[in-house]
Write an enzyme that holds these catalytic residues in place. Structure first.
Site, PDB file in Angstrom:
ATOM      1  N   LEU A  67      40.285  50.493  20.418  1.00  0.00           N
ATOM      2  CA  LEU A  67      41.283  51.342  19.761  1.00  0.00           C
ATOM      3  C   LEU A  67      41.160  52.778  20.248  1.00  0.00           C
ATOM      4  CD1 LEU A  67      43.384  52.055  17.530  1.00  0.00           C
ATOM      5  CD2 LEU A  67      41.437  52.223  15.941  1.00  0.00           C
ATOM      6  N   ASP A  68      40.017  53.380  19.981  1.00  0.00           N
ATOM      7  CA  ASP A  68      39.725  54.765  20.377  1.00  0.00           C
ATOM      8  C   ASP A  68      38.243  54.813  20.754  1.00  0.00           C
ATOM      9  OD1 ASP A  68      39.233  57.465  20.624  1.00  0.00           O
ATOM     10  OD2 ASP A  68      39.690  57.963  18.560  1.00  0.00           O
ATOM     11  N   PRO A  69      37.955  54.633  22.056  1.00  0.00           N
ATOM     12  CA  PRO A  69      38.868  54.678  23.196  1.00  0.00           C
ATOM     13  C   PRO A  69      39.517  53.324  23.499  1.00  0.00           C
ATOM     14  CG  PRO A  69      36.621  54.464  23.965  1.00  0.00           C
ATOM     15  CD  PRO A  69      36.536  54.570  22.467  1.00  0.00           C
TER      16      PRO A  69
END
Length: 392
Positions: free
Chosen positions: A130-132
């Site tokens: 997702l993030d990253p």
């Protein structure tokens, strides 16, 4: 240079924590064989039962030695372990000529092994969660659209923000529920953040002190910078003729978060490692995510470019997803993109060596389309046209 090792069709998924979700189920459709490695065989079998995958994947008790003994050339190892465990696991993969994938940032220890992986024909897929991960896909897509509209050589200034948060769907008084290791949350807050603000490179030694209000689709949140944003200007392909007024990647929290965490911040200012570890345990006990809670993931990435000629362009991507009784939003948003990346290892479309979720506009467009079709919906807004242009 040795050729890329063909994928064998066998996937080894390591770890069944809070970020393991329906992405594992997707891999059971795509791979010839899937093994879930967890602390014990019983725990692995329980996780498969919880995910509805009993009989579709094989439970295994994890040790690196046990995994290595079963690795064959072309197998794919998916690490859901904490980041410090990735480099030793990658070393085992390179030795056995097996491919490697994870959702974490590329560490120096992993980078050191990339030349050996390349020589061995091994794919190293990182930053694919997702993030990253999805944030990179959004950023590459927006930068590509802006470059097409403004022109690479046109002098311009820009403002880029990328904020992501895993938050309670219904915020409590603490404005947070711990859906991953509390010590990781606290240590991230103890790490300085580097970013661009007002055209100047800035470092926040205490990131929470740089917290500010931020509207997302009309809803008030609080955001603060996280890690080192500066290298991503080059990674995202922003033209040299454009000058950043703002460039920040950071964390998103519900409104009122900084006030609710005031006592925690006082501890972070003065506590040593032992005290912070103890605080993490106390917070985990006081503010756990329970079976009755629903989590929410919000990822908002926006870019505005103003050229000296008077031309301008703006756009933004928004992912806003609430978990349900079957799966948390965080598990879906981490495991689905990672599974998508592994699918591209299996089909041979990722080259040997280091890969991130997005390296080009073309890959960004391809992966975003696939994500939207596989349960991770998001919206695109361009030039104030509204949020109704849905990519999935």
């Amino acid at each position: 240079m040795p050729e890329r090792i063909d994928a064998s069709g066998t996937v080894h998924w390591i770890g069944a924590g809070l970020s393991t979700g329906s992405g594992l189920a997707a891999l059971c459709e795509d791979a010839g064989r899937v093994r879930l490695w967890h602390r014990t065989e019983e725990r692995a079998a329980e996780a498969l039962g919880r995910l509805g995958l009993t009989g579709r994947a094989e439970p295994r008790p994890y040790t690196r030695e046990a995994l290595t003994a079963e690795l064959a050339p072309g197998d794919v190892v998916v690490s859901m372990l904490p980041a410090p465990a990735h480099a030793p696991l990658l070393a085992a993969c390179v030795d056995r000529r097996a491919h490697f994938a994870c959702s974490s940032y590329v560490s120096d220890a992993v980078l050191e092994q990339v030349p050996a992986a390349l020589d061995a024909g091994v794919v190293v897929l990182t930053e694919a969660g997702l993030d990253p991960g999805v944030d990179h896909l959004f950023a590459h897509g927006l930068v590509a659209r802006a470059r097409a509209a403004i022109g690479d050589g046109t002098p311009a200034s820009y403002r880029f923000t990328s904020y992501c948060g895993g938050i309670p769907a219904v915020p409590d008084d603490f404005r947070y529920r711990f859906s991953w290791a509390p010590l990781g949350v606290l240590n991230a807050l103890r790490s300085p953040a580097r970013y661009i603000e007002g055209g100047t490179e800035t470092t926040a030694e205490r990131p929470w002190e740089a917290t500010r209000a931020h509207l997302v689709d009309g809803e008030a949140f609080e955001v603060y910078p996280n890690r080192d944003s500066v290298p991503f200007m080059e990674q995202y392909g922003l033209p040299a003729a454009w000058r950043p007024r703002t460039f920040v990647r950071g964390t998103l929290r519900p409104g009122g978060w900084r006030r609710a965490w005031a006592a925690v911040f006082e501890e972070l200012k003065t506590g040593d490692d032992d005290r912070i570890a103890a605080l993490a345990r106390e917070l985990a006990e006081a503010h756990p995510t329970t079976d009755g809670d629903r989590d929410r993931v919000v990822l908002a990435v926006s870019l505005t470019v103003n050229a000296r000629s008077g031309a301008s362009w703006s756009g933004g991507h928004l992912l806003d997803l609430v978990g349900d009784e079957k799966e948390s939003a965080m598990a879906r948003c981490v495991s689905r993109p990672l599974a998508l990346g592994v699918r591209h290892v299996l089909d041979g479309s990722l080259p040997a060596g280091l890969n991130r979720a997005a390296e080009t506009e073309e890959r960004s467009r391809e992966w975003l389309g696939e994500l939207a079709a596989h349960g991770v919906p998001f919206t695109l807004r361009v030039d104030g046209e509204g949020d109704g242009d849905v990519d999935g």
